[in-house]
Design an enzyme around this catalytic site. Structure first.
Site, PDB file in Angstrom:
ATOM      1  N   TYR A 100       0.828  -1.213   0.000  1.00 17.74           N
ATOM      2  CA  TYR A 100       0.000   0.000   0.000  1.00 17.74           C
ATOM      3  C   TYR A 100       0.861   1.261   0.000  1.00 17.74           C
ATOM      4  O   TYR A 100       0.371   2.340  -0.338  1.00 17.74           O
ATOM      5  CB  TYR A 100      -0.932   0.037   1.209  1.00 17.74           C
ATOM      6  CG  TYR A 100      -1.941  -1.075   1.319  1.00 17.74           C
ATOM      7  CD1 TYR A 100      -2.149  -1.988   0.282  1.00 17.74           C
ATOM      8  CD2 TYR A 100      -2.709  -1.215   2.471  1.00 17.74           C
ATOM      9  CE1 TYR A 100      -3.071  -3.013   0.408  1.00 17.74           C
ATOM     10  CE2 TYR A 100      -3.641  -2.232   2.601  1.00 17.74           C
ATOM     11  CZ  TYR A 100      -3.817  -3.131   1.567  1.00 17.74           C
ATOM     12  OH  TYR A 100      -4.738  -4.146   1.704  1.00 17.74           O
ATOM     13  N   LYS A 125     -12.483   0.113   3.768  1.00 16.43           N
ATOM     14  CA  LYS A 125     -11.672   1.302   3.508  1.00 16.43           C
ATOM     15  C   LYS A 125     -12.564   2.526   3.623  1.00 16.43           C
ATOM     16  O   LYS A 125     -13.697   2.542   3.121  1.00 16.43           O
ATOM     17  CB  LYS A 125     -11.069   1.230   2.117  1.00 16.43           C
ATOM     18  CG  LYS A 125     -10.242   2.435   1.734  1.00 16.43           C
ATOM     19  CD  LYS A 125      -9.833   2.402   0.282  1.00 16.43           C
ATOM     20  CE  LYS A 125     -10.974   2.721  -0.647  1.00 16.43           C
ATOM     21  NZ  LYS A 125     -10.548   2.893  -2.054  1.00 16.43           N
ATOM     22  N   ILE A 175     -12.960  -4.989   7.341  1.00 16.14           N
ATOM     23  CA  ILE A 175     -12.014  -3.860   7.378  1.00 16.14           C
ATOM     24  C   ILE A 175     -12.310  -2.922   6.204  1.00 16.14           C
ATOM     25  O   ILE A 175     -11.494  -2.775   5.294  1.00 16.14           O
ATOM     26  CB  ILE A 175     -10.549  -4.341   7.363  1.00 16.14           C
ATOM     27  CG1 ILE A 175     -10.321  -5.382   6.252  1.00 16.14           C
ATOM     28  CG2 ILE A 175     -10.159  -4.926   8.715  1.00 16.14           C
ATOM     29  CD1 ILE A 175      -8.857  -5.658   5.961  1.00 16.14           C
TER      30      ILE A 175
END
Length: 278
Positions: free
Chosen positions: A54, A233, A231
């Protein structure tokens, strides 16, 4: 920032892992990434997910440092990229990731994909070394099929704690859900909102309107009902809060049946180095 009625204690846990976290994929503006992490933590999130690929571990670390939350209260996960999966590279880059994040240990370290430099024996020997010396508290895998998970278990002394996979109402992953339930494996859902496509599904809109909530909240509640950690974003405070408030949504059997009726296999992430048999 206004206070949410929810608290960190509102988030159910899978062992030590809060079952709702902040994903940071594509959150590659350093200032924005740091601010979204700080915002989420001060709102009540206690699970932050990132990855070497990332390119934002520094910014995630800045956000953790800026938040008025003790490190010990945060469940922090990152992932070893496919080019770094040789044993020596696992050891070196895991420590580089911790330096970027500004932490002395990781709560969860994943193999990002079983690809490229991945060699089960060599890769997991390094993960065991990191677990043995306390550098990581849990070993995870990502994008693994059941066969991959079984092979990892054969190689590891440490348990395989979690498999992070794409899962959402448009890719319901029944086979993996059954396997996880049968083998004491936690599932962590990335892209839990199908890259925004959950807003365009009539069945999800029907359930959302029934409860007076968003389709995103319905999708996150659906995952929680199936004991799956999500999770999502998010970068803006509004989206971070909307996801957090999914914790107030309780789906009934009719809702679950409606979502189960969505007959789609809409995979958003399928690189050429991914597993042949999903």
């Amino acid at each position: 920032m206004s206070q949410s009625p929810l608290t960190p204690e509102s988030v159910p846990k899978a062992d030590s892992m809060p079952m709702l976290g902040l994903g940071t994929w594509e959150n590659d503006s350093p200032d924005q990434c740091a601010e979204s992490v700080r915002t989420a933590l001060e709102m009540g999130y206690r699970h932050i997910d990132t990855a070497q690929i990332y390119g934002n571990e520094d910014a995630v670390g800045d956000g953790i440092a800026a938040a008025d939350v003790d490190r010990e209260d945060i469940f922090l996960a990152t992932k070893i990229w496919i080019s770094n999966l040789a044993g020596e590279d696992v050891l070196a880059t895991a420590r580089e990731s911790m330096e970027k994040l500004g932490v002395e240990y990781l709560d969860l370290l994943y193999v990002h994909w079983p690809a490229r430099a991945y060699d089960p024996e060599d890769t997991f020997a390094a993960f065991d070394e990191l677990a043995d010396d306390g550098t990581i508290r849990n070993v995870g895998v990502s994008n693994f099929t059941p066969d991959h998970v079984e092979q990892a278990r054969e190689m590891l002394d440490a348990p395989v704690f979690a498999n992070q996979i794409e899962i959402h109402p448009l890719l319901q992953q029944e086979r993996m859900r059954e396997f996880a339930a049968d083998t004491d494996l936690e599932l962590v859902a990335y892209s839990p909102l199908a890259r925004g496509d959950v807003f365009n599904v009539p069945e999800l809109t029907e359930v959302a309107e029934k409860h007076g909530v968003s389709e995103a909240q319905v999708s996150l509640a659906w995952l929680r009902e199936h004991d799956i950690t999500a999770i999502p974003k998010a970068t803006s405070e509004a989206h971070i809060r909307d996801n957090f408030e999914s914790l107030t949504v309780e789906l009934d059997e009719e809702d679950l049946d409606t979502i189960a009726s969505i007959d789609r296999t809409d995979r958003k992430v399928d690189p050429d180095f991914g597993p042949d048999a999903w």
